[in-house]
Structure formats: structure tokens, C-alpha cells
Design a protein around this motif. Structure first.
Motif, PDB file in Angstrom:
ATOM      1  N   LEU A   9       0.828  -1.208   0.000  1.00  0.00           N
ATOM      2  CA  LEU A   9       0.000   0.000   0.000  1.00  0.00           C
ATOM      3  C   LEU A   9       0.862   1.257   0.000  1.00  0.00           C
ATOM      4  O   LEU A   9       0.556   2.230  -0.694  1.00  0.00           O
ATOM      5  N   THR A  10       1.936   1.236   0.762  1.00  0.00           N
ATOM      6  CA  THR A  10       2.856   2.384   0.792  1.00  0.00           C
ATOM      7  C   THR A  10       3.450   2.628  -0.594  1.00  0.00           C
ATOM      8  O   THR A  10       3.667   3.773  -1.000  1.00  0.00           O
ATOM      9  N   GLU A  11       3.688   1.551  -1.324  1.00  0.00           N
ATOM     10  CA  GLU A  11       4.234   1.639  -2.675  1.00  0.00           C
ATOM     11  C   GLU A  11       3.217   2.214  -3.650  1.00  0.00           C
ATOM     12  O   GLU A  11       3.560   2.960  -4.565  1.00  0.00           O
ATOM     13  N   VAL A  12       1.937   1.896  -3.448  1.00  0.00           N
ATOM     14  CA  VAL A  12       0.888   2.223  -4.426  1.00  0.00           C
ATOM     15  C   VAL A  12       0.259   3.595  -4.197  1.00  0.00           C
ATOM     16  O   VAL A  12       0.119   4.398  -5.121  1.00  0.00           O
ATOM     17  N   VAL A  13      -0.149   3.887  -2.955  1.00  0.00           N
ATOM     18  CA  VAL A  13      -1.102   4.964  -2.658  1.00  0.00           C
ATOM     19  C   VAL A  13      -0.571   6.354  -3.002  1.00  0.00           C
ATOM     20  O   VAL A  13       0.585   6.674  -2.747  1.00  0.00           O
ATOM     21  N   SER A  14      -1.458   7.172  -3.591  1.00  0.00           N
ATOM     22  CA  SER A  14      -1.106   8.558  -3.919  1.00  0.00           C
ATOM     23  C   SER A  14      -1.100   9.403  -2.651  1.00  0.00           C
ATOM     24  O   SER A  14      -1.489   8.943  -1.572  1.00  0.00           O
ATOM     25  N   ASP A  15      -0.692  10.655  -2.776  1.00  0.00           N
ATOM     26  CA  ASP A  15      -0.561  11.535  -1.608  1.00  0.00           C
ATOM     27  C   ASP A  15      -0.888  12.960  -2.038  1.00  0.00           C
ATOM     28  O   ASP A  15      -0.023  13.838  -2.040  1.00  0.00           O
ATOM     29  N   PHE A  16      -2.157  13.202  -2.423  1.00  0.00           N
ATOM     30  CA  PHE A  16      -2.569  14.500  -2.957  1.00  0.00           C
ATOM     31  C   PHE A  16      -2.083  15.658  -2.096  1.00  0.00           C
ATOM     32  O   PHE A  16      -2.273  15.676  -0.880  1.00  0.00           O
ATOM     33  N   SER A  17      -1.449  16.621  -2.737  1.00  0.00           N
ATOM     34  CA  SER A  17      -0.998  17.833  -2.053  1.00  0.00           C
ATOM     35  C   SER A  17      -1.442  19.017  -2.895  1.00  0.00           C
ATOM     36  O   SER A  17      -1.030  19.166  -4.051  1.00  0.00           O
ATOM     37  N   TYR A  18      -2.284  19.857  -2.305  1.00  0.00           N
ATOM     38  CA  TYR A  18      -2.791  20.988  -3.075  1.00  0.00           C
ATOM     39  C   TYR A  18      -1.680  21.965  -3.442  1.00  0.00           C
ATOM     40  O   TYR A  18      -1.679  22.552  -4.528  1.00  0.00           O
ATOM     41  N   SER A  19      -0.714  22.110  -2.551  1.00  0.00           N
ATOM     42  CA  SER A  19       0.418  22.990  -2.854  1.00  0.00           C
ATOM     43  C   SER A  19       1.207  22.458  -4.051  1.00  0.00           C
ATOM     44  O   SER A  19       1.640  23.224  -4.920  1.00  0.00           O
ATOM     45  N   THR A  20       1.389  21.124  -4.109  1.00  0.00           N
ATOM     46  CA  THR A  20       2.084  20.525  -5.260  1.00  0.00           C
ATOM     47  C   THR A  20       1.343  20.829  -6.548  1.00  0.00           C
ATOM     48  O   THR A  20       1.945  21.171  -7.569  1.00  0.00           O
ATOM     49  N   LEU A  21       0.013  20.725  -6.509  1.00  0.00           N
ATOM     50  CA  LEU A  21      -0.786  21.001  -7.706  1.00  0.00           C
ATOM     51  C   LEU A  21      -0.629  22.445  -8.157  1.00  0.00           C
ATOM     52  O   LEU A  21      -0.489  22.721  -9.355  1.00  0.00           O
ATOM     53  N   ARG A  22      -0.646  23.376  -7.222  1.00  0.00           N
ATOM     54  CA  ARG A  22      -0.539  24.775  -7.595  1.00  0.00           C
ATOM     55  C   ARG A  22       0.840  25.096  -8.163  1.00  0.00           C
ATOM     56  O   ARG A  22       0.971  25.835  -9.141  1.00  0.00           O
TER      57      ARG A  22
END
Length: 281
Positions: A164-177
Motif C-alpha cells: 500500500l505504501t508503494e501504491v497509494v497517492s498523496d494528494f498535495s494541493y500545494s504541489t498542484l498549484r
């Protein structure tokens, strides 16, 4: 147990409809998000303070107003019949006042619009992984792994958590901006322009449906450009399936922050990986 504060104007409107049932009143929902106007955003610093799901503190809200007084995302939605909302409330919430039921309905609608724009309100990555580990499917797979490979439950659980640690995303709004600003500079160097058609339809569907985007993937530009266009027009970027070969130091974390989740090119015969991956999806 939610505490609702009823607007005096709303109560007057409801009383008016009860007095004159032959009339109706239409409420026009308006979504306003501070700092969610990427086409006008040029500051790397401001990208750190844009609206997300968390309710901002008074200090952050003051910063939002100061930084984004002219840089907001504003959208007017389809009108809602107040008369229909009251009638619906009598059926679904017979023990509540009409004002309570109408406010509850409006909040539900707002959350749908907000989810379309900001993406779902996901737990942070660590809590999400812990939640997935407790699901019946993953627990069954862990027990089977322990039996099939003659290892302890503790070791089987560690394997599952590692996958799971290998797969799961980690959405970061700052990264997107930050990515939006960087890609804007890149596109102006690469292209004369980009034509987008029928996006209003996509925006309307995003409120009630889960949308699967399928870029042709002739190069890495395709999914970057697709996500950029979606974000630039006011919706949240989709999760993106990425090959595990792209999970490189630094780059992999940036991709996770932009919504990428990683998938092995082949996992035939690995039942534990298959189970945890399907449960995450």
C-alpha cells in the motif's frame, strides 16, 4: 448533532411560501473559493495558501482575503426550488424544521460542488493506508498470505502495508498549484494554443458522477496536459495510474502529490498485492 445557524432571510422566505403556497422561490447556489482561479495565478508563494477541504483558521482566512482579494473561483449553479426542498424535507426529515432540512440540503449540494472543484475530502495518506489495512478484503488476504507462505501474521501484515505504501497517492494541493505554474511556463514554450471543447458538460457531470479520463498516452505530455486543462478550468485533477518505474526519488513524491498512484507492470500470482491494489482502487 450538527449545529446549523439559520439565516433570518431564509426563515422569512419559508414563512412566505407557507403563507402563499401558490408561489415558489428559486435559490441560486454560488460557490466561492479563495485563490482557486489558476488562470490568473502567477505567484509561487500564494500557491501555498489556496483553498482546500480543511476549514481555515481565522488567521488563514484573513491571509486568504489579503492575498486573493481578486483571485477567486466563482461559479453560479442551477437554481434550486425552495418549495420542492421544503416538500422533500417533510418526507425525509419529518422531525426537523423546514429551515434545518433546507440548510442541510444546501450544504449537501455545496459539498458536491466543492468535491468537483477540490477533489474528494481524502484522509491523509497514513490514515488512508491504516483504514485500508483494516478492511475485510485485505485482512482475508493477509491471513491467506500467512498460511500459503508459512509466515507470521505480523510479517504478512508488513508485506500488505509495504504494498500500500508503494501504491497509494498523496494528494498535495500545494504541489498542484506549483505544478500548474511550472506547466504554464512550459506550455507557452511548446504550443501556440490549446483548443478545449465541451468542458461545461464535464463540469456539470463531475458534480454527480465519477469520471474516468482516458488520454491516448502518445507521450508523458498527454496526461500532464489533460490534468492541466482540467485543473485550469476549475475541477480537481484525476488520480493517474503510473508505472512503478516512474517512482523515482523526489520525482515519485512530486507525482504522488499530483495524484499519481503507482502500479507494477505485472503482478500475476501475487494474490496479496492484487487484493490490496483492488481495495485501494
Amino acid at each position: 448533532n450538527e449545529a446549523y445557524h439559520y439565516s433570518a432571510k431564509l426563515i422569512r422566505l419559508i414563512e412566505a411560501l407557507e403563507k402563499y403556497p401558490e408561489y415558489d422561490i428559486e435559490l441560486v447556489p454560488v460557490t466561492v473559493l479563495w485563490g482557486r482561479s489558476p488562470e490568473y495565478e502567477g505567484s509561487w508563494f500564494k500557491a501555498l495558501f489556496a483553498d482546500a477541504w480543511a476549514t481555515p483558521s481565522k488567521l488563514k482566512q484573513a491571509l486568504n482575503i489579503s492575498l486573493y482579494s481578486r483571485e477567486n473561483y466563482i461559479e453560479f449553479h442551477k437554481p434550486i426550488s425552495l418549495k420542492a426542498a421544503i416538500e422533500k424535507s417533510k418526507v425525509e426529515y419529518p422531525n426537523f424544521s423546514p429551515a434545518h432540512s433546507v440548510v442541510k440540503e444546501l450544504n449537501t449540494n455545496f459539498n458536491k460542488y466543492k468535491e468537483a472543484i477540490l477533489g474528494p475530502d481524502l484522509s491523509d495518506r497514513r490514515n488512508l493506508i491504516n483504514k485500508l489495512m483494516k478492511t475485510e478484503t485485505v485482512q482475508d488476504a493477509i491471513r491467506k498470505e500467512s498460511i500459503d507462505y508459512k509466515i507470521s501474521m505480523f510479517e504478512a501484515e508488513n508485506r500488505a502495508k509495504g504494498y500500500l505504501t508503494e501504491v497509494v497517492s498523496d494528494f498535495s494541493y500545494s504541489t498542484l498549484r506549483f505544478a500548474e505554474l511550472a506547466l504554464t511556463k512550459l506550455w507557452t514554450q511548446l504550443y501556440d494554443g490549446i483548443e478545449v471543447h465541451n468542458f461545461d458538460t464535464v463540469r456539470e457531470l463531475a458534480k454527480d458522477y465519477e469520471i474516468v479520463y482516458t488520454p491516448c498516452h502518445r507521450s508523458h505530455i498527454d496526461y500532464l496536459l489533460l490534468s492541466y486543462v482540467i485543473f485550469n478550468r476549475g475541477l480537481m485533477v484525476p488520480h493517474i495510474a503510473a508505472g512503478i518505474n516512474l517512482n523515482l526519488p523526489v520525482v515519485g513524491q512530486i507525482m504522488r502529490g499530483g495524484g499519481a498512484y503507482f502500479i507494477r507492470r505485472t503482478f500475476s500470482g501475487n494474490e496479496l498485492y492484487t487484493s490490496v491494489f483492488k481495495e485501494y482502487l
